[in-house]
Design an enzyme around this catalytic site. Sequence first.
Site, PDB file in Angstrom:
ATOM      1  N   ASP A  52       1.252  36.603  -3.902  1.00 56.04           N
ATOM      2  CA  ASP A  52       0.955  35.127  -3.545  1.00 56.04           C
ATOM      3  C   ASP A  52       1.631  34.316  -2.648  1.00 56.04           C
ATOM      4  OD1 ASP A  52      -0.609  35.762  -5.748  1.00 56.04           O
ATOM      5  OD2 ASP A  52       0.042  34.639  -7.117  1.00 56.04           O
TER       6      ASP A  52
ATOM      7  N   CYS B 146       4.453  34.370 -10.960  1.00 54.83           N
ATOM      8  CA  CYS B 146       3.574  35.518 -10.850  1.00 54.83           C
ATOM      9  C   CYS B 146       4.451  36.778 -10.507  1.00 54.83           C
ATOM     10  CB  CYS B 146       2.648  35.215  -9.810  1.00 54.83           C
ATOM     11  SG  CYS B 146       1.374  34.045 -10.162  1.00 54.83           S
TER      12      CYS B 146
ATOM     13  N   LYS C 224      -6.426  37.587  -8.068  1.00 53.33           N
ATOM     14  CA  LYS C 224      -6.459  37.626  -9.497  1.00 53.33           C
ATOM     15  C   LYS C 224      -6.489  36.156  -9.959  1.00 53.33           C
ATOM     16  CE  LYS C 224      -1.548  36.977  -9.086  1.00 53.33           C
ATOM     17  NZ  LYS C 224      -1.654  35.414  -9.135  1.00 53.33           N
TER      18      LYS C 224
HETATM   19  C1  VGL Z   1       1.676  30.753  -9.625  1.00 54.55           C
HETATM   20  C2  VGL Z   1       1.462  28.946 -11.016  1.00 54.55           C
HETATM   21  C3  VGL Z   1       0.180  28.967 -11.090  1.00 54.55           C
HETATM   22  C4  VGL Z   1       2.379  32.001  -8.949  1.00 54.55           C
HETATM   23  C5  VGL Z   1       0.168  30.869  -9.691  1.00 54.55           C
HETATM   24  O1  VGL Z   1       1.918  32.575  -7.918  1.00 54.55           O
HETATM   25  O2  VGL Z   1       3.587  32.069  -9.035  1.00 54.55           O
HETATM   26  N1  VGL Z   1       2.280  30.107 -10.303  1.00 54.55           N
HETATM   27  N2  VGL Z   1      -0.435  30.125 -10.389  1.00 54.55           N
END
Ligand code: VGL
Length: 240
Positions: free
Chosen positions: A43, A186, A141
Amino acid sequence: MSLNTRRNFLQTAAALSGAATWLPAFAQGRIRANGQSALIVVDVQNCFVPGGTLPVNNGQEVVPVINRIAPAFENVVVTQDWHTPGHASFASSYPGKKPFETTRLSYGQQVLWPDHCVQGSEDAAVHKDLKVPQAQVILRKGFHKHVDSYSAFEEADRKTATGLAGYLRQRGIRTVFVTGLATDFCVAWTALDAKRLGFETYVIEDACRGIDINGSVAAAWKEMRAKGVKRIQSTDLILS
Ligand code: VGL
Ligand code: ZN
């Protein structure tokens, strides 16, 4: 004494005394990726760096660290948080709820976030400075509207697989090195699932940054340690 000098001193002292047990588990430059290793870049998206919709403090700082270590990896997986509009993890989907509050969904407790990483938006794009041209898979995802997915392996219902474990196994990957954003969500969920699913799992701490809600970064490290995830620094890798 510089850190390097100190490490060398410790190693020499340990060698002389024969007592190596108190040395750091991974001295500098001791771990080498091979053809059975994969770097997982979690991410690293506009969304999670300053200027994005769910900015992680200093999230952009992971980019040069990942760029520096990535050439040592033949196998690279990049993930993208990739939500529908009106996603179940968005506070805006629940009247009266605010970001960072929680709610109960069918699969359990869910932290509610600002709207973020909406499919196809510039916010959801991979950070423009990330350099992993050899990446073989871009795994998205969190695309089921009613289920969140912090982990790159399994959605938050703990039932729906993303397919990444099968992909890695079929490619002969045995060890994963997890980096990216955010340490406490994540990255941690991905690392914990990787370990549980049988991969030797490292998290490269300085290649991650956390959100940190009520001590969640410390809690994540505690759980990862308890479950056998190995915590290392980018300097622990042999990059040549
Ligand atoms: C994430 C919160 C919501 C992350 C993704 O990538 O850690 N955190 N969605
Ligand atoms: Zn998300």
